[in-house]
Write a protein that holds these residues in place. Structure first.
Motif, PDB file in Angstrom:
ATOM      1  N   MET A 124       0.835  -1.193   0.000  1.00  0.00           N
ATOM      2  CA  MET A 124       0.000   0.000   0.000  1.00  0.00           C
ATOM      3  C   MET A 124       0.871   1.244   0.000  1.00  0.00           C
ATOM      4  SD  MET A 124      -3.071  -0.690   2.637  1.00  0.00           S
ATOM      5  CE  MET A 124      -4.554  -1.250   1.874  1.00  0.00           C
ATOM      6  N   THR A 125       0.330   2.319  -0.443  1.00  0.00           N
ATOM      7  CA  THR A 125       1.068   3.573  -0.480  1.00  0.00           C
ATOM      8  C   THR A 125       0.802   4.385   0.784  1.00  0.00           C
ATOM      9  OG1 THR A 125      -0.726   4.661  -1.637  1.00  0.00           O
ATOM     10  CG2 THR A 125       0.986   3.664  -2.990  1.00  0.00           C
ATOM     11  N   ALA A 126       1.743   5.256   1.080  1.00  0.00           N
ATOM     12  CA  ALA A 126       1.598   6.124   2.244  1.00  0.00           C
ATOM     13  C   ALA A 126       0.481   7.128   2.000  1.00  0.00           C
ATOM     14  CB  ALA A 126       2.914   6.861   2.511  1.00  0.00           C
ATOM     15  N   PRO A 127      -0.242   7.499   3.050  1.00  0.00           N
ATOM     16  CA  PRO A 127      -1.246   8.544   2.898  1.00  0.00           C
ATOM     17  C   PRO A 127      -0.594   9.831   2.396  1.00  0.00           C
ATOM     18  CG  PRO A 127      -1.446   7.466   5.028  1.00  0.00           C
ATOM     19  CD  PRO A 127      -0.171   6.977   4.408  1.00  0.00           C
ATOM     20  N   ALA A 128      -1.330  10.588   1.626  1.00  0.00           N
ATOM     21  CA  ALA A 128      -0.815  11.848   1.084  1.00  0.00           C
ATOM     22  C   ALA A 128      -0.634  12.873   2.192  1.00  0.00           C
ATOM     23  CB  ALA A 128      -1.781  12.385   0.025  1.00  0.00           C
ATOM     24  N   ASN A 129       0.342  13.730   1.992  1.00  0.00           N
ATOM     25  CA  ASN A 129       0.535  14.887   2.862  1.00  0.00           C
ATOM     26  C   ASN A 129       0.673  14.532   4.340  1.00  0.00           C
ATOM     27  OD1 ASN A 129       0.270  16.617   0.586  1.00  0.00           O
ATOM     28  ND2 ASN A 129      -1.951  16.360   0.727  1.00  0.00           N
ATOM     29  N   LEU A 130       1.572  13.611   4.650  1.00  0.00           N
ATOM     30  CA  LEU A 130       1.830  13.299   6.057  1.00  0.00           C
ATOM     31  C   LEU A 130       2.461  14.502   6.732  1.00  0.00           C
ATOM     32  CD1 LEU A 130       3.305   9.677   6.103  1.00  0.00           C
ATOM     33  CD2 LEU A 130       0.992  10.414   6.692  1.00  0.00           C
ATOM     34  N   VAL A 131       1.955  14.817   7.904  1.00  0.00           N
ATOM     35  CA  VAL A 131       2.516  15.879   8.734  1.00  0.00           C
ATOM     36  C   VAL A 131       2.994  15.210  10.010  1.00  0.00           C
ATOM     37  CG1 VAL A 131       2.009  17.980  10.037  1.00  0.00           C
ATOM     38  CG2 VAL A 131       0.973  17.627   7.776  1.00  0.00           C
ATOM     39  N   ILE A 132       4.263  15.433  10.349  1.00  0.00           N
ATOM     40  CA  ILE A 132       4.830  14.903  11.592  1.00  0.00           C
ATOM     41  C   ILE A 132       5.207  16.095  12.447  1.00  0.00           C
ATOM     42  CG2 ILE A 132       6.661  13.517  12.616  1.00  0.00           C
ATOM     43  CD1 ILE A 132       6.796  11.964   9.968  1.00  0.00           C
ATOM     44  N   ARG A 133       4.657  16.113  13.656  1.00  0.00           N
ATOM     45  CA  ARG A 133       4.874  17.259  14.546  1.00  0.00           C
ATOM     46  C   ARG A 133       4.931  16.778  15.987  1.00  0.00           C
ATOM     47  NH1 ARG A 133       0.518  17.688  17.451  1.00  0.00           N
ATOM     48  NH2 ARG A 133      -1.517  17.115  16.612  1.00  0.00           N
ATOM     49  N   PRO A 134       5.496  17.593  16.886  1.00  0.00           N
ATOM     50  CA  PRO A 134       5.513  17.214  18.299  1.00  0.00           C
ATOM     51  C   PRO A 134       4.098  17.101  18.871  1.00  0.00           C
ATOM     52  CG  PRO A 134       7.085  18.974  17.877  1.00  0.00           C
ATOM     53  CD  PRO A 134       6.232  18.832  16.633  1.00  0.00           C
ATOM     54  N   ALA A 135       3.914  16.106  19.721  1.00  0.00           N
ATOM     55  CA  ALA A 135       2.632  15.947  20.423  1.00  0.00           C
ATOM     56  C   ALA A 135       2.486  17.050  21.465  1.00  0.00           C
ATOM     57  CB  ALA A 135       2.572  14.580  21.096  1.00  0.00           C
ATOM     58  N   ARG A 136       1.230  17.367  21.769  1.00  0.00           N
ATOM     59  CA  ARG A 136       0.917  18.347  22.812  1.00  0.00           C
ATOM     60  C   ARG A 136       0.324  17.622  24.019  1.00  0.00           C
ATOM     61  NH1 ARG A 136      -1.991  20.125  18.451  1.00  0.00           N
ATOM     62  NH2 ARG A 136      -3.883  19.743  19.662  1.00  0.00           N
ATOM     63  N   ALA A 137       0.526  18.180  25.190  1.00  0.00           N
ATOM     64  CA  ALA A 137       0.027  17.569  26.428  1.00  0.00           C
ATOM     65  C   ALA A 137      -1.482  17.369  26.390  1.00  0.00           C
ATOM     66  CB  ALA A 137       0.429  18.420  27.633  1.00  0.00           C
ATOM     67  N   ASP A 138      -2.218  18.292  25.766  1.00  0.00           N
ATOM     68  CA  ASP A 138      -3.676  18.147  25.736  1.00  0.00           C
ATOM     69  C   ASP A 138      -4.135  16.993  24.836  1.00  0.00           C
ATOM     70  OD1 ASP A 138      -2.895  19.692  23.442  1.00  0.00           O
ATOM     71  OD2 ASP A 138      -4.962  20.373  23.222  1.00  0.00           O
ATOM     72  N   GLU A 139      -3.228  16.428  24.046  1.00  0.00           N
ATOM     73  CA  GLU A 139      -3.561  15.306  23.168  1.00  0.00           C
ATOM     74  C   GLU A 139      -3.346  13.944  23.817  1.00  0.00           C
ATOM     75  OE1 GLU A 139      -2.464  16.392  18.719  1.00  0.00           O
ATOM     76  OE2 GLU A 139      -0.746  16.672  20.067  1.00  0.00           O
ATOM     77  N   ILE A 140      -2.745  13.906  24.989  1.00  0.00           N
ATOM     78  CA  ILE A 140      -2.393  12.623  25.599  1.00  0.00           C
ATOM     79  C   ILE A 140      -3.591  11.680  25.713  1.00  0.00           C
ATOM     80  CG2 ILE A 140      -1.535  11.514  27.714  1.00  0.00           C
ATOM     81  CD1 ILE A 140       0.538  13.789  27.884  1.00  0.00           C
ATOM     82  N   PRO A 141      -4.763  12.103  26.169  1.00  0.00           N
ATOM     83  CA  PRO A 141      -5.881  11.153  26.229  1.00  0.00           C
ATOM     84  C   PRO A 141      -6.236  10.561  24.857  1.00  0.00           C
ATOM     85  CG  PRO A 141      -6.357  13.051  27.603  1.00  0.00           C
ATOM     86  CD  PRO A 141      -5.115  13.385  26.802  1.00  0.00           C
ATOM     87  N   ALA A 142      -6.239  11.375  23.820  1.00  0.00           N
ATOM     88  CA  ALA A 142      -6.545  10.872  22.474  1.00  0.00           C
ATOM     89  C   ALA A 142      -5.450   9.938  21.978  1.00  0.00           C
ATOM     90  CB  ALA A 142      -6.735  12.035  21.499  1.00  0.00           C
ATOM     91  N   LEU A 143      -4.196  10.243  22.296  1.00  0.00           N
ATOM     92  CA  LEU A 143      -3.095   9.371  21.889  1.00  0.00           C
ATOM     93  C   LEU A 143      -3.146   8.046  22.639  1.00  0.00           C
ATOM     94  CD1 LEU A 143      -0.222  11.981  21.551  1.00  0.00           C
ATOM     95  CD2 LEU A 143      -1.612  10.940  19.730  1.00  0.00           C
ATOM     96  N   ASP A 144      -3.499   8.089  23.926  1.00  0.00           N
ATOM     97  CA  ASP A 144      -3.662   6.839  24.671  1.00  0.00           C
ATOM     98  C   ASP A 144      -4.772   5.982  24.061  1.00  0.00           C
ATOM     99  OD1 ASP A 144      -1.589   6.849  26.584  1.00  0.00           O
ATOM    100  OD2 ASP A 144      -2.749   8.096  27.966  1.00  0.00           O
ATOM    101  N   ALA A 145      -5.834   6.617  23.580  1.00  0.00           N
ATOM    102  CA  ALA A 145      -6.917   5.874  22.917  1.00  0.00           C
ATOM    103  C   ALA A 145      -6.427   5.262  21.604  1.00  0.00           C
ATOM    104  CB  ALA A 145      -8.122   6.782  22.674  1.00  0.00           C
ATOM    105  N   LEU A 146      -5.621   6.000  20.842  1.00  0.00           N
ATOM    106  CA  LEU A 146      -5.051   5.462  19.616  1.00  0.00           C
ATOM    107  C   LEU A 146      -4.140   4.278  19.932  1.00  0.00           C
ATOM    108  CD1 LEU A 146      -3.727   7.195  16.522  1.00  0.00           C
ATOM    109  CD2 LEU A 146      -2.215   5.649  17.719  1.00  0.00           C
ATOM    110  N   ILE A 147      -3.328   4.399  20.978  1.00  0.00           N
ATOM    111  CA  ILE A 147      -2.434   3.322  21.389  1.00  0.00           C
ATOM    112  C   ILE A 147      -3.232   2.067  21.738  1.00  0.00           C
ATOM    113  CG2 ILE A 147      -0.870   2.603  23.262  1.00  0.00           C
ATOM    114  CD1 ILE A 147       0.242   5.537  23.139  1.00  0.00           C
ATOM    115  N   THR A 148      -4.302   2.228  22.480  1.00  0.00           N
ATOM    116  CA  THR A 148      -5.138   1.083  22.843  1.00  0.00           C
ATOM    117  C   THR A 148      -5.748   0.437  21.607  1.00  0.00           C
ATOM    118  OG1 THR A 148      -5.603   1.991  25.030  1.00  0.00           O
ATOM    119  CG2 THR A 148      -7.185   0.388  24.165  1.00  0.00           C
TER     120      THR A 148
END
Length: 182
Positions: free
Chosen positions: A1-25
């Protein structure tokens, strides 16, 4: 498969931790099938997996997005902790010396719908580049069983697997390392 278009890689923010924990799960549950039993997966989620807020504060835990959707997360660290989120008891905050220590590749998780589409590879490259820019010549990580083939494809060498007691459930992981190209 090909990579999604327009990948953006940036530092995580503290307010995103709950959403990132959900993604991890979601990632652990969706991508561990066939590698871990459901009990092993849940034990790892409870006792090991998760965001390490020190990495977020350090600016070395990254988020991969495309079209505003979070597709993955992971990072690198100049701290001694090799693996484990905020809930993991074995964390060590001490700083590493790039002249003798390996940078740590930490907590890579990809949304199941984005798996095997280049998200992890782009994230790994960004982390290795940042570690190299910080003076590190080597990296090391603790791979999950589903992550081991990914890291091997990217030049990491595995050592003997270990079993970690996660609340009475033994969960296997594979220590891996890599010499960064100059």
């Amino acid at each position: 498969m090909t990579a999604p278009a327009n990948l953006v890689i940036r530092p995580a923010r503290a307010d995103e931790i709950p959403a990132l924990d959900a993604l991890i799960t979601a990632s652990a549950r969706g991508l561990s099938i066939g590698f871990y039993t459901p009990a092993e997966t849940e034990a790892a989620i409870t006792h090991v997996f998760g965001v390490d807020s020190e990495l977020v504060a350090d600016g070395t835990y990254l988020v991969v997005e495309s079209a505003g959707e979070t597709l993955g997360c992971g990072g690198w660290s100049r701290r001694a902790t090799l693996f484990g989120g905020d809930g993991f008891a074995g964390r060590q905050s001490g700083l590493l010396d790039p002249s003798r220590d390996a940078a740590k590749i930490r907590a890579f998780f990809v949304a199941p719908a984005a798996a095997r589409r280049g998200v992890g590879a782009a994230l790994l490259q960004a982390c290795e580049d940042a570690a190299r820019a910080a003076g590190f010549t080597r990296t090391e990580l603790m791979a999950t069983l589903p992550g081991e083939p990914f890291y091997a494809r990217h030049g990491y060498t595995g050592r003997a697997p270990i079993s970690l007691d996660c609340g009475g459930v033994a969960v296997r992981f594979v220590p891996m390392d890599k010499q960064l190209p100059g």
